[in-house]
Write an enzyme that holds these catalytic residues in place. Sequence first.
Site: not given
Lengths: 360, 360
Positions: A98, A316-318
């Site tokens: 991210i 994930g994580e953005g």
Amino acid sequence: MDILNSTISSIKPLDDAAMQAARERHDRLTKPQGSLGVLESLSVRLAGIQGRSLPVIGKKVIIVMAGDHGVVAEGVSTFPQEVTTQMVANFAAGGAGINVLARHSGCEVRVVDMGVAAPVEIDGVLSRKVRSGTANIAAGPAMTREEAVACLEAGIEVAAAEIDAGATLLGTGDIGIGNTTPSSAILTVFSGARTGLTVGRGTGIGAEALAHKREIIKKAIDVNKPDAGDGLDVLAKVGGLEIGGLAGAILGAAAGRVPMVIDGFISTAAAMVAASLCPLCKDFMIASHVSVEPGHKLMLEELGLKPMLFLDMRLGEGTGAALAANLTEAAARVLSEMATFAEAGVAEKNEEMSEEEAGV
Amino acid sequence: MDILNSTISSIKPLDDAAMQAARERHDRLTKPQGSLGVLESLSVRLAGIQGRSLPVIGKKVIIVMAGDHGVVAEGVSTFPQEVTTQMVANFAAGGAGINVLARHSGCEVRVVDMGVAAPVEIDGVLSRKVRSGTANIAAGPAMTREEAVACLEAGIEVAAAEIDAGATLLGTGDIGIGNTTPSSAILTVFSGARTGLTVGRGTGIGAEALAHKREIIKKAIDVNKPDAGDGLDVLAKVGGLEIGGLAGAILGAAAGRVPMVIDGFISTAAAMVAASLCPLCKDFMIASHVSVEPGHKLMLEELGLKPMLFLDMRLGEGTGAALAANLTEAAARVLSEMATFAEAGVAEKNEEMSEEEAGV
């Protein structure tokens, strides 16, 4: 409940007049009408969110929320729980996926401890810890109803603080070993679909572990009996602390008239919780990508969202939100910066062609 | 033919050692293995193209080629032919969709007149005019075989000049009223598919005009009998001047070991011509988006390319390539900039889980 209720009641529909003005401008820009597809419809929606015909995206912030999950005791993940804390440290140090993608897309990253099991004392990490990890959902509720409200209200406040500090676009991100399990449980409850459709391999479990994970999720739903008509009940019984925080941030973005870019599977589970509490907030959501996690497509369909990126990601994580934040800004710039037919001296469609003939 | 033949013979396979080193680094980065999906595989391919384990994307240039089409006499487009020239002026003035998206993605735009019908004397437009528009393909060949070679060689030289000037990534773009017609004809010849699958509405024709366009394309193929095994014959008989230039630029990028981001329907028709002349050049192509134009998906399948963006766009000009150039740069940065497990002090997968259990 005061913050939650007042936030929900302050969420208003998109601004029709601003959207109409944006649509009319698009039809005068030097391109066949509609030919920029999603960039056009997205920029019109940004106009409706910001309440002005020429929306502007400036400061962009990805809110990454962290939480742990008691259900890891059931062996649902390949990574040990301490990785949640280690990855929070990695975010703070700037070394995670991210961080790279946010830098590349011109986004800031805000890391929030919503409920990591271990103590987190890391510079640059905002502490909004509601409790130290959820309880094991296969044995009882993840958290109390009061704790679920606390998660939502923390998320609302985090989003509001970013908007006060100038954010014009927010994105969601998550970290939490085991968090595909509550996300799949949330999807299963809201959609009523079978776990064969809602549960996947997360960070990379094998076939046997996948069958086990499905049984654990069925058990969590049997034991807790969450009420699909009550988003707060679903969050408290089979949710997660970071999922609750993200759902709150989504409500806070809608209340603050700021677009919220939704990342992958865990973020979209949070979006389902937010939409259950306030259906209007869906108008402020921007879907980023389709995750490899098989239930993600179903989540997006349930929410009526259309993803822009197909990159087979599942981190994930953005990470997907950061990439889509860039596309969202591009959409706004097209509407503001392109020349009109009149400005550029470009001819429009042939007049001899009838409206019906030319229309699609 | 000398430049064309020497360019084709200078195109070499991807560098296996660099790709292997990139793959090994990916497996040490702080994420579940493979979880960044296409960003990972793309960065590995960039390593193979550049011949180094940590590829770097610096200067990015979208090459937008312009040409006119005699087949517009058959009424296949909704816009008048002078719009090609007017849009070239719009590109030079910075007001078109490609200008906005290129600025947003940090790309330069190079505009090349490959064969606009009218004289083009506009500052900043490179003149490589091979002829003033093609002949009507419904009545005979678009151009001679010599002119087709001249288009390809001009494109090779344009790409080589950009690479000499420091470009590390190139993208394709097009302008040419009527150019979905030759592009559909090229797809029809190479794929053998029916015109029901290969021909669409272009800038926005209605149902009756679409049926007429399909008949015109069948007629062009009947009259010219292009040889699907000879890319040069296909280009000369049913192609276009900007399509030939772009096919040449694609060959030039591969020869210069620079990735080439392919835009939409017209650019991908050019990619089919290039791949027919030199199948190895497909390894240097990066697909950007899927166009609304229905044949585009089939083109990408024929080339074995997987698009990253689903935005319902149909503008051309390189607009999809500009957005995908940004994603390509992101892929390179992930590989170079993410921390490894060891650097970040993050634990890897649980050891008690067997390889088979953990593997997917």
